[in-house]
Write an enzyme that holds these catalytic residues in place. Structure first.
Site, PDB file in Angstrom:
ATOM      1  N   ASN A   9       7.467   7.901 -15.797  1.00 32.24           N
ATOM      2  CA  ASN A   9       8.062   8.766 -14.991  1.00 32.24           C
ATOM      3  C   ASN A   9       8.970   7.935 -14.986  1.00 32.24           C
ATOM      4  OD1 ASN A   9       8.862   8.828 -12.120  1.00 32.24           O
ATOM      5  ND2 ASN A   9       7.651   7.302 -10.663  1.00 32.24           N
ATOM      6  N   LYS A  11      12.051   8.660 -12.940  1.00 33.61           N
ATOM      7  CA  LYS A  11      12.865   9.011 -11.755  1.00 33.61           C
ATOM      8  C   LYS A  11      14.049   9.438 -11.732  1.00 33.61           C
ATOM      9  CE  LYS A  11       9.709   4.559 -10.880  1.00 33.61           C
ATOM     10  NZ  LYS A  11       8.922   3.790 -10.112  1.00 33.61           N
ATOM     11  N   HIS A  95       3.567   9.500  -4.893  1.00 30.37           N
ATOM     12  CA  HIS A  95       4.087   8.374  -5.451  1.00 30.37           C
ATOM     13  C   HIS A  95       4.516   7.041  -4.631  1.00 30.37           C
ATOM     14  CE1 HIS A  95       6.635   6.080  -7.300  1.00 30.37           C
ATOM     15  NE2 HIS A  95       6.132   5.686  -8.611  1.00 30.37           N
ATOM     16  N   GLU A  97       7.251   5.982  -4.199  1.00 33.40           N
ATOM     17  CA  GLU A  97       8.616   5.802  -3.420  1.00 33.40           C
ATOM     18  C   GLU A  97       8.892   7.715  -2.578  1.00 33.40           C
ATOM     19  OE1 GLU A  97       9.899   5.648  -6.944  1.00 33.40           O
ATOM     20  OE2 GLU A  97       9.427   3.380  -8.084  1.00 33.40           O
ATOM     21  N   GLU A 167      -1.913   2.532  -8.530  1.00 35.27           N
ATOM     22  CA  GLU A 167      -0.129   1.544  -8.508  1.00 35.27           C
ATOM     23  C   GLU A 167       0.008   1.087  -7.241  1.00 35.27           C
ATOM     24  OE1 GLU A 167       2.458   4.295 -10.650  1.00 35.27           O
ATOM     25  OE2 GLU A 167       3.087   4.892  -8.894  1.00 35.27           O
ATOM     26  N   GLY A 173       7.759  -2.108 -10.177  1.00 37.55           N
ATOM     27  CA  GLY A 173       9.388  -2.137 -10.382  1.00 37.55           C
ATOM     28  C   GLY A 173       9.031  -3.814 -10.160  1.00 37.55           C
ATOM     29  N   SER A 213       4.443  -2.228 -13.066  1.00 37.68           N
ATOM     30  CA  SER A 213       5.173  -3.263 -13.905  1.00 37.68           C
ATOM     31  C   SER A 213       3.784  -3.229 -15.172  1.00 37.68           C
ATOM     32  CB  SER A 213       5.102  -4.035 -13.142  1.00 37.68           C
ATOM     33  OG  SER A 213       6.169  -4.325 -12.425  1.00 37.68           O
TER      34      SER A 213
HETATM   35  P1  PGA Z   1       7.082   0.405 -12.818  1.00 35.62           P
HETATM   36  O1  PGA Z   1       7.037   2.388 -11.862  1.00 35.62           O
HETATM   37  O2  PGA Z   1       6.349   0.609 -14.263  1.00 35.62           O
HETATM   38  O3  PGA Z   1       8.831   0.340 -12.977  1.00 35.62           O
HETATM   39  O4  PGA Z   1       6.166  -0.397 -12.367  1.00 35.62           O
HETATM   40  C1  PGA Z   1       5.228   2.631 -12.221  1.00 35.62           C
HETATM   41  C2  PGA Z   1       5.716   3.381 -11.305  1.00 35.62           C
HETATM   42  O5  PGA Z   1       6.596   3.754 -10.398  1.00 35.62           O
HETATM   43  O6  PGA Z   1       4.997   4.396 -11.189  1.00 35.62           O
END
Ligand code: PGA
Length: 267
Positions: A9, A11, A95, A97, A167, A173, A213
């Protein structure tokens, strides 16, 4: 046997130019991938530029979101028709976010999911709890509510074709990964819930990823001896080398799982 999945991903990060460079470095690596489905999710504008570059390889593209309608007065949105035209076979839905910053709810996610089925786009539905929920000991309850809202009433075949990504929001993140034990406990819970809703074959078939992460240092411990069917990777997918290390880890692990299953069958 089902295939594991590793999704990058990217982003709101990769420009067209960087995207092309990324792919150039990535395609030779893809020739050694035999066990897993590998999917990249760059920004919408980069998708149609990468689609011709990856043609003929096993690499696939995902959109990071989509609207449920095919067309209409929805300023700023993108439809399933448009993401397919841009070269996507996959879409990430719900997601955290999107839920956190753009007011997306699981009612929206359900509509998007049905739309993905109509357009034969593989949906990846994100689930997971906040830190406050975890601290209050309500993780299972929240994840169960999310599954009910998104999946209840689907046909078992549709459920089996949906990819779930657990998640934990506090791990996205932040550099804080769920421990293998924490991740596996929720994965096990999700699979049991799927069994209750859709039966044993669907629970065995559905692929449940972990995200939050994930990096080359922690992926092995997460996937080893676990029910995790792959990863949704954010930050660590931005560099080809780290993403490739995670993919190699999933590949090796799957080969071991396969031979273990074979040995058990032959006993
Ligand atoms: P990250 O993001 O690996 O940076 O924690 C995972 C995601 O947003 O799917």
């Amino acid at each position: 046997m089902k295939k594991p999945i590793v999704i990058g991903n990217l982003k709101m990060n990769l420009t067209a130019e960087l995207g092309r460079e990324y792919i150039k470095g990535f395609l030779p690596f893809m020739e050694h991938v035999s066990e897993s489905e590998i999917v990249l999710a760059p920004s919408y504008t980069v998708l149609p530029l990468l689609a011709p570059e990856i043609r003929g390889s096993q690499l696939q593209l995902a959109a990071q979101n989509m609207h449920w309608e095919d067309a209409g007065a929805y300023t700023g949105e993108i439809s399933p028709v448009l993401i397919k035209e841009a070269g996507c076979q996959w879409v990430i839905l719900g997601h955290s976010e999107r839920r956190q910053y753009f007011g997306e709810t699981y009612t929206h996610v359900r509509r998007k999911l049905e739309s993905a089925f109509r357009h034969k786009i593989v949906p990846v539905v994100c689930l997971g709890e906040t830190l406050a929920v975890r601290r209050a000991g309500r993780t299972f309850q929240i994840v169960e509510d999310q599954i009910d809202e998104v999946l209840k009433g689907l046909k078992p075949k549709q459920a089996a074709g949906t990819v779930l990504a657990y998640e934990p929001i506090w791990a996205i993140g932040t550099g804080k990964t769920a421990s293998p034990w924490q991740a596996n406990e929720v994965h096990h819970f999700i699979r049991n819930k799927i069994e209750t809703l859709f039966g044993k074959p669907t629970a065995a078939e559905i692929r449940i990823l972990y995200g939050g992460s994930v990096n080359p240092e922690n992926c092995e411990a997460l996937i080893q001896e676990s029910e995790i069917d792959g990863f949704l990777v954010g930050g660590a997918s931005q560099k080809e080398e780290t993403f490739q290390k995670i993919i190699s880890c999933v590949e090796e692990n799957w080969k071991m799982k396969k031979s273990k299953k074979l040995r058990q069958r032959l006993k």
